[in-house]
Design a protein around this motif. Structure first.
Motif, PDB file in Angstrom:
ATOM      1  N   PHE A  23       0.831  -1.202   0.000  1.00  0.00           N
ATOM      2  CA  PHE A  23       0.000   0.000   0.000  1.00  0.00           C
ATOM      3  C   PHE A  23       0.869   1.258   0.000  1.00  0.00           C
ATOM      4  O   PHE A  23       0.451   2.315  -0.495  1.00  0.00           O
ATOM      5  N   HIS A  24       2.148   1.165   0.530  1.00  0.00           N
ATOM      6  CA  HIS A  24       3.070   2.287   0.439  1.00  0.00           C
ATOM      7  C   HIS A  24       3.426   2.559  -1.022  1.00  0.00           C
ATOM      8  O   HIS A  24       3.458   3.712  -1.477  1.00  0.00           O
ATOM      9  N   ILE A  29       2.745   5.735  -6.159  1.00  0.00           N
ATOM     10  CA  ILE A  29       2.416   5.697  -7.598  1.00  0.00           C
ATOM     11  C   ILE A  29       1.231   6.609  -7.898  1.00  0.00           C
ATOM     12  O   ILE A  29       1.220   7.340  -8.893  1.00  0.00           O
ATOM     13  N   ARG A  30       0.229   6.580  -7.027  1.00  0.00           N
ATOM     14  CA  ARG A  30      -0.947   7.442  -7.230  1.00  0.00           C
ATOM     15  C   ARG A  30      -0.567   8.925  -7.131  1.00  0.00           C
ATOM     16  O   ARG A  30      -1.104   9.767  -7.859  1.00  0.00           O
ATOM     17  N   ALA A  31       0.351   9.237  -6.229  1.00  0.00           N
ATOM     18  CA  ALA A  31       0.701  10.636  -5.989  1.00  0.00           C
ATOM     19  C   ALA A  31       1.648  11.195  -7.048  1.00  0.00           C
ATOM     20  O   ALA A  31       1.765  12.419  -7.173  1.00  0.00           O
ATOM     21  N   ALA A  45      11.089  -0.624  -5.755  1.00  0.00           N
ATOM     22  CA  ALA A  45      10.697  -1.456  -4.610  1.00  0.00           C
ATOM     23  C   ALA A  45      11.285  -2.861  -4.725  1.00  0.00           C
ATOM     24  O   ALA A  45      11.777  -3.419  -3.739  1.00  0.00           O
ATOM     25  N   THR A  46      11.255  -3.436  -5.912  1.00  0.00           N
ATOM     26  CA  THR A  46      11.825  -4.774  -6.089  1.00  0.00           C
ATOM     27  C   THR A  46      13.342  -4.720  -6.113  1.00  0.00           C
ATOM     28  O   THR A  46      14.005  -5.692  -5.765  1.00  0.00           O
ATOM     29  N   LEU A  57      -1.169  -8.018  -6.844  1.00  0.00           N
ATOM     30  CA  LEU A  57      -1.973  -7.780  -8.043  1.00  0.00           C
ATOM     31  C   LEU A  57      -2.538  -6.357  -8.099  1.00  0.00           C
ATOM     32  O   LEU A  57      -2.505  -5.723  -9.169  1.00  0.00           O
ATOM     33  N   PRO A  58      -3.062  -5.779  -6.993  1.00  0.00           N
ATOM     34  CA  PRO A  58      -3.548  -4.394  -7.066  1.00  0.00           C
ATOM     35  C   PRO A  58      -2.478  -3.397  -7.503  1.00  0.00           C
ATOM     36  O   PRO A  58      -2.783  -2.425  -8.206  1.00  0.00           O
ATOM     37  N   THR A  59      -1.221  -3.619  -7.113  1.00  0.00           N
ATOM     38  CA  THR A  59      -0.149  -2.704  -7.514  1.00  0.00           C
ATOM     39  C   THR A  59       0.121  -2.836  -9.023  1.00  0.00           C
ATOM     40  O   THR A  59       0.287  -1.837  -9.730  1.00  0.00           O
TER      41      THR A  59
END
Length: 481
Positions: A23-24, A29-31, A45-46, A57-59
C-alpha cells in the motif's frame, strides 16, 4: 518514446522505509503525476529487496491503468502479462477496461478486439458485457461495422446478455450502414431483453432516419419518445431540426426550435448551425440572421459552420456586403475564416461584377495565410481565373497581372481562356514584355496559344514604328526586284 524501464541503479537510488508494504508503493504511484517516475517507483521497490519483496496484483493493475491512461497501451499490456506470469492469478476485468479504452481513444479498435478475443488465453479472464460493449462501440466509431455485427452475434452465441449500451452501439452501426429496417427490428426487441430504450437509443434512430431523408419516421419516433416519458435532449432536437432543413421544411424546423426552448432544452451551437444553414438554403436568410443574433444573446458563440451557412445564403441572395460584414464579425470574435468561406464571398463578388473587391479579398487571404485544401482547391482555381478574366473585362491589365502572379506563386493553374484574355488585355495596353512572358508561361504549361492570341502579339509588334518601317522596306525591296 523514452524507455519506461529504468536501470537498476536508478531504481535503487530511491530509499524505502523497512519493511516495504504494497500500500506504500501504491500511494506513491498514485501521488506521482509523471508516469516515467511512477514506473521508477514501481521498479525501485523490487530493487530494494531483489529476493524478498513482490508486488501484489492491485499494484500491478494500478500501474497498468496509469500506463493505459497515459496512452501507453503496449507497456500496460506487458505489465499485466508479467503479473499473470509472476503471480499465477487471473487478471480482473477492471484492469483490462483501461487498456481497451486506451486503444479505442487512439483509434485502434482492432487492437481492442484482439485483446478481447485473447483475454482468456492471456489473462485467464472471461470478459463481461461491459468489455464487449466498449469494444463494440470502438468498432462502430472506427467504422468497422462488419466486425461490430460479428461481435454482437458472438455475444449472443456465448450467452452474454446485452445491456442498453450494447444495443445503442449496435443500432449506431446499423444506422451508419443504412440498415434502418434491421435497426428498427432490434429496437423493438429491446423490451423483451429487459432493456428499455433510453434517450441515446432514440437519438441514434432519429438521427439515422433524418440522414436517410425519412423525416416523417423520425418525427414518429420523437412523439413515441415523449409518450414513453423519455425526455428529448438537445441532440434529439438538433437531429430533427437538421433533418427538417434537409427535407426543405425550414418552417417546421423553426417550430421545433421554438418548442425546445419552451420545454427548457437549451440549443447548442450544432442546433443553431443546422437551423441557420437550413434557413439560408431555403431562401430565408433574413430569418437566419435573426437566429444568429439570438444565438449571440444566448451567449452561444457561432462557429465557422454557423457563419458558413449564413454567408452562403447572403451571397446567394446578392447580399455580398452583408456577407463581408459577417467575415469581419468572425475576425473580431477571434475566429479565422477558412478558404471555403472566403471562397463563397469572392464568388459572390464575382457574380456581382465586383472584381476589384474580389481581388482585394484574394490578397487578404494570402496575407492571412488562408490556404485552400483538397476539398476547396478546385473552387479556388475557378475563383482566381474568374477574377483575372473579370479584371481583363474591365481593362485593368495591371491588377489582372498581379492576381496572375499571385496564382503562379500559389501553384494555382491558369486556364487557357484566362491566358488568352490576359494576353489580349496586355496587348491592348501595348505591354509587350508581359504579354510575351505570358506566351512563354503558356507554352511551358503545355497550353498552345490560338490564332487570336498570336494575332494580338503580332499586332503589338506591328504597331511598333521600327518593326513597321522595316517590314515596309523589305516589302518595297521585294517588289522592286
Amino acid at each position: 518514446m523514452k524507455p519506461l524501464k529504468p536501470s537498476l541503479a536508478a531504481a535503487a537510488s530511491i530509499h524505502w522505509t523497512h519493511p516495504i508494504k504494497p500500500f506504500h508503493v501504491r500511494s506513491l504511484i498514485r501521488a506521482e503525476p509523471d508516469i516515467h517516475k511512477a514506473v521508477l517507483i514501481f521498479d525501485s521497490a523490487t530493487a530494494e529487496y531483489p529476493s524478498g519483496y513482490r508486488h501484489d496484483l492491485p499494484t500491478f493493475t494500478l500501474l497498468s491503468s496509469r500506463l493505459a491512461l497515459s496512452s501507453l497501451p503496449r507497456p500496460a499490456e506487458l505489465l499485466l502479462l508479467r503479473a499473470r506470469r509472476e503471480l499465477s492469478l487471473p487478471i480482473p476485468e477492471p484492469a483490462l477496461i483501461p487498456l481497451l479504452r486506451s486503444h479505442a481513444r487512439a483509434r485502434r479498435p482492432l487492437e481492442s478486439l484482439r485483446l478481447l478475443r485473447q483475454s482468456l488465453s492471456l489473462f485467464d479472464l472471461q470478459p463481461s458485457h461491459r468489455s464487449y460493449t466498449l469494444v463494440l462501440s470502438a468498432l462502430v466509431a472506427g467504422n468497422h461495422l462488419n466486425q461490430a455485427r460479428h461481435l454482437y452475434n458472438h455475444m449472443k452465441d456465448i450467452n452474454i446478455p446485452p445491456s442498453v449500451a450494447t444495443f445503442n452501439a449496435l443500432l449506431k452501426a446499423l444506422c451508419s450502414s443504412g440498415s434502418l429496417d434491421a435497426a428498427i427490428r432490434i429496437f423493438r426487441q429491446m423490451p423483451d431483453r429487459r432493456c428499455n430504450p433510453d434517450a441515446c437509443t432514440y437519438n441514434t434512430l432519429i438521427d439515422g432516419f433524418c440522414k436517410s431523408g425519412k423525416v416523417g419516421d423520425a418525427i414518429d419516433l420523437f412523439r413515441e419518445m415523449q409518450e414513453k416519458r423519455c425526455a428529448p435532449t438537445v441532440v434529439t432536437y438538433s437531429s430533427l431540426i437538421h433533418g427538417l432543413c434537409l427535407s426543405g421544411d425550414p418552417d417546421g424546423a423553426l417550430e421545433l426550435f421554438d418548442e425546445m426552448r419552451v420545454r427548457g432544452v437549451k440549443p447548442n451551437v450544432v442546433t443553431y448551425s443546422a437551423l441557420v444553414d437550413g434557413l439560408s438554403k431555403g431562401g430565408r436568410v433574413i430569418k437566419a440572421v435573426e437566429v444568429v443574433e439570438r444565438m449571440v444573446v444566448d451567449k452561444c458563440r457561432p462557429n465557422v459552420i454557423t457563419y458558413s451557412g449564413l454567408v452562403d445564403g447572403l451571397c446567394r441572395e446578392g447580399r455580398v456586403p452583408e456577407a463581408m460584414e459577417m467575415l469581419d464579425r468572425m475576425r473580431i470574435q477571434g475566429r479565422k475564416p477558412d478558404a471555403g468561406l472566403c471562397g463563397k464571398v469572392i464568388k459572390g463578388l464575382c457574380d456581382s461584377g465586383k472584381f476589384h473587391e474580389a481581388a482585394n479579398c484574394l490578397d487578404e487571404m494570402v496575407l492571412s495565410e488562408v490556404r485552400p485544401n483538397r476539398v476547396t482547391w478546385s473552387l479556388h482555381v475557378r475563383m482566381h481565373n474568374s477574377v483575372v478574366r473579370g479584371l481583363c473585362g474591365e481593362s485593368d491589365a495591371n491588377r489582372a497581372f498581379q492576381v496572375y502572379l499571385s496564382m503562379r506563386t500559389s501553384g494555382i493553374n491558369t486556364e487557357p481562356e484566362t491566358f488568352q484574355l490576359l494576353i489580349d488585355c496586355l496587348c491592348q495596353k501595348d505591354d509587350l514584355q508581359r504579354a510575351a512572358r505570358l506566351v512563354y508561361d503558356m507554352l511551358v504549361e503545355g497550353c498552345i496559344p490560338d490564332h487570336d492570341t498570336w494575332r494580338a502579339i503580332v499586332g503589338v509588334f506591328w504597331n511598333r514604328r521600327r518593326v513597321q518601317e522595316s517590314a515596309e522596306l523589305i516589302w518595297h525591296t521585294l517588289m522592286n526586284h
